[in-house]
Design a protein around this motif. Structure first.
Motif, mmCIF file in Angstrom:
data_model
loop_
_atom_site.group_PDB
_atom_site.id
_atom_site.type_symbol
_atom_site.label_atom_id
_atom_site.label_comp_id
_atom_site.label_asym_id
_atom_site.label_seq_id
_atom_site.Cartn_x
_atom_site.Cartn_y
_atom_site.Cartn_z
ATOM 1 N N ASP A 1 32.827 -83.667 31.677
ATOM 2 C CA ASP A 1 32.917 -82.282 32.150
ATOM 3 C C ASP A 1 31.624 -81.522 31.884
ATOM 4 O O ASP A 1 31.178 -80.743 32.722
ATOM 5 N N LEU A 2 31.022 -81.750 30.723
ATOM 6 C CA LEU A 2 29.750 -81.098 30.414
ATOM 7 C C LEU A 2 28.691 -81.487 31.425
ATOM 8 O O LEU A 2 27.978 -80.634 31.962
ATOM 9 N N PHE A 3 28.583 -82.775 31.725
ATOM 10 C CA PHE A 3 27.573 -83.214 32.682
ATOM 11 C C PHE A 3 27.856 -82.706 34.093
ATOM 12 O O PHE A 3 26.923 -82.480 34.867
ATOM 13 N N LYS A 4 29.108 -82.486 34.439
ATOM 14 C CA LYS A 4 29.438 -81.928 35.756
ATOM 15 C C LYS A 4 28.851 -80.528 35.919
ATOM 16 O O LYS A 4 28.460 -80.137 37.021
ATOM 17 N N VAL A 5 28.788 -79.781 34.824
ATOM 18 C CA VAL A 5 28.239 -78.428 34.888
ATOM 19 C C VAL A 5 26.775 -78.466 35.320
ATOM 20 O O VAL A 5 26.296 -77.577 36.011
ATOM 21 N N PHE A 6 26.071 -79.521 34.952
ATOM 22 C CA PHE A 6 24.661 -79.655 35.306
ATOM 23 C C PHE A 6 24.467 -80.149 36.748
ATOM 24 O O PHE A 6 23.332 -80.352 37.169
ATOM 25 N N ASP B 1 24.998 -78.571 39.538
ATOM 26 C CA ASP B 1 24.791 -77.499 40.499
ATOM 27 C C ASP B 1 23.392 -76.899 40.300
ATOM 28 O O ASP B 1 23.065 -76.474 39.195
ATOM 29 N N THR B 2 22.591 -76.863 41.354
ATOM 30 C CA THR B 2 21.211 -76.383 41.205
ATOM 31 C C THR B 2 21.143 -74.906 40.826
ATOM 32 O O THR B 2 20.227 -74.493 40.111
ATOM 33 N N THR B 3 22.083 -74.103 41.280
ATOM 34 C CA THR B 3 22.079 -72.692 40.890
ATOM 35 C C THR B 3 22.283 -72.552 39.390
ATOM 36 O O THR B 3 21.603 -71.757 38.731
ATOM 37 N N ARG B 4 23.203 -73.331 38.832
ATOM 38 C CA ARG B 4 23.420 -73.275 37.383
ATOM 39 C C ARG B 4 22.176 -73.740 36.628
ATOM 40 O O ARG B 4 21.801 -73.147 35.609
ATOM 41 N N ILE B 5 21.506 -74.771 37.134
ATOM 42 C CA ILE B 5 20.280 -75.250 36.498
ATOM 43 C C ILE B 5 19.209 -74.159 36.547
ATOM 44 O O ILE B 5 18.521 -73.902 35.551
ATOM 45 N N LEU C 1 29.220 -71.353 33.175
ATOM 46 C CA LEU C 1 28.325 -71.683 32.063
ATOM 47 C C LEU C 1 28.859 -71.169 30.731
ATOM 48 O O LEU C 1 28.713 -71.829 29.698
ATOM 49 N N LYS C 2 29.506 -69.990 30.744
ATOM 50 C CA LYS C 2 30.116 -69.461 29.508
ATOM 51 C C LYS C 2 31.294 -70.336 29.084
ATOM 52 O O LYS C 2 31.438 -70.648 27.904
ATOM 53 N N GLN C 3 32.129 -70.725 30.036
ATOM 54 C CA GLN C 3 33.284 -71.568 29.721
ATOM 55 C C GLN C 3 32.860 -72.905 29.139
ATOM 56 O O GLN C 3 33.578 -73.491 28.335
ATOM 57 N N SER C 4 31.686 -73.376 29.532
ATOM 58 C CA SER C 4 31.165 -74.652 29.034
ATOM 59 C C SER C 4 30.329 -74.482 27.766
ATOM 60 O O SER C 4 29.733 -75.444 27.287
ATOM 61 N N HIS C 5 30.266 -73.259 27.273
ATOM 62 C CA HIS C 5 29.525 -72.942 26.045
ATOM 63 C C HIS C 5 28.037 -73.249 26.164
ATOM 64 O O HIS C 5 27.391 -73.638 25.191
ATOM 65 N N LEU C 6 27.494 -73.082 27.365
ATOM 66 C CA LEU C 6 26.065 -73.299 27.581
ATOM 67 C C LEU C 6 25.282 -71.997 27.543
ATOM 68 O O LEU C 6 24.078 -71.999 27.285
ATOM 69 N N VAL C 7 25.946 -70.879 27.819
ATOM 70 C CA VAL C 7 25.320 -69.566 27.683
ATOM 71 C C VAL C 7 26.210 -68.671 26.836
ATOM 72 O O VAL C 7 27.419 -68.889 26.733
ATOM 73 N N THR D 1 17.328 -78.483 24.755
ATOM 74 C CA THR D 1 17.006 -79.902 24.591
ATOM 75 C C THR D 1 17.547 -80.739 25.745
ATOM 76 O O THR D 1 16.842 -81.615 26.263
ATOM 77 N N MET D 2 18.788 -80.477 26.179
ATOM 78 C CA MET D 2 19.366 -81.233 27.294
ATOM 79 C C MET D 2 18.553 -81.046 28.564
ATOM 80 O O MET D 2 18.295 -82.013 29.299
ATOM 81 N N LEU D 3 18.129 -79.816 28.842
ATOM 82 C CA LEU D 3 17.321 -79.551 30.031
ATOM 83 C C LEU D 3 15.977 -80.269 29.943
ATOM 84 O O LEU D 3 15.546 -80.904 30.910
#
Length: 113
Positions: free
Chosen positions: A31-36, A38-42, A76-82, A102-104
């Protein structure tokens, strides 16, 4: 955790790199990798590297509509990335922690090899 020829290996329930994680952790990682994906999210994550921005500033930096930015920020908030910080009537967003940075960077290094 090493199995003998007669004993099956136990499934890991921790984040130990030596063992296969349990199904729930694998599901969460997928699920975490699915968040990445989408180019808009990136773009949003890159815009937030090292700084806090409001929705309007993120939209300008990413050349995306404010409504699209708001929608992607929710994911992104739901995934705890922002994370966000309220400043009076304004809400400022930033990367949740150094792991996101680091992931980016690791992902970009991998594709640029």
């Amino acid at each position: 955790m090493t199995a003998t020829a007669h004993e099956p290996a136990e499934l890991a329930t921790t984040c130990s790199p030596e063992d296969l994680p349990d199904e729930e952790l694998l599901y969460d990682l997928a699920d975490l990798f699915k968040v990445f994906s989408d180019t808009t999210r990136i773009k949003i994550l890159y815009a937030l590297m090292g700084r806090e921005l409001c929705v309007a500033d993120i939209a300008a930096a990413t050349e995306t509509s404010q409504s699209a930015v708001s929608h992607q920020l929710r994911i992104l908030k739901q995934s705890h990335l922002v994370k966000f910080r309220r400043d009076g009537r304004n809400i400022n967003y930033s990367l949740a922690d150094d792991h996101v940075y680091t992931m980016l960077n690791q992902g970009m290094s991998h594709i640029c090899e």
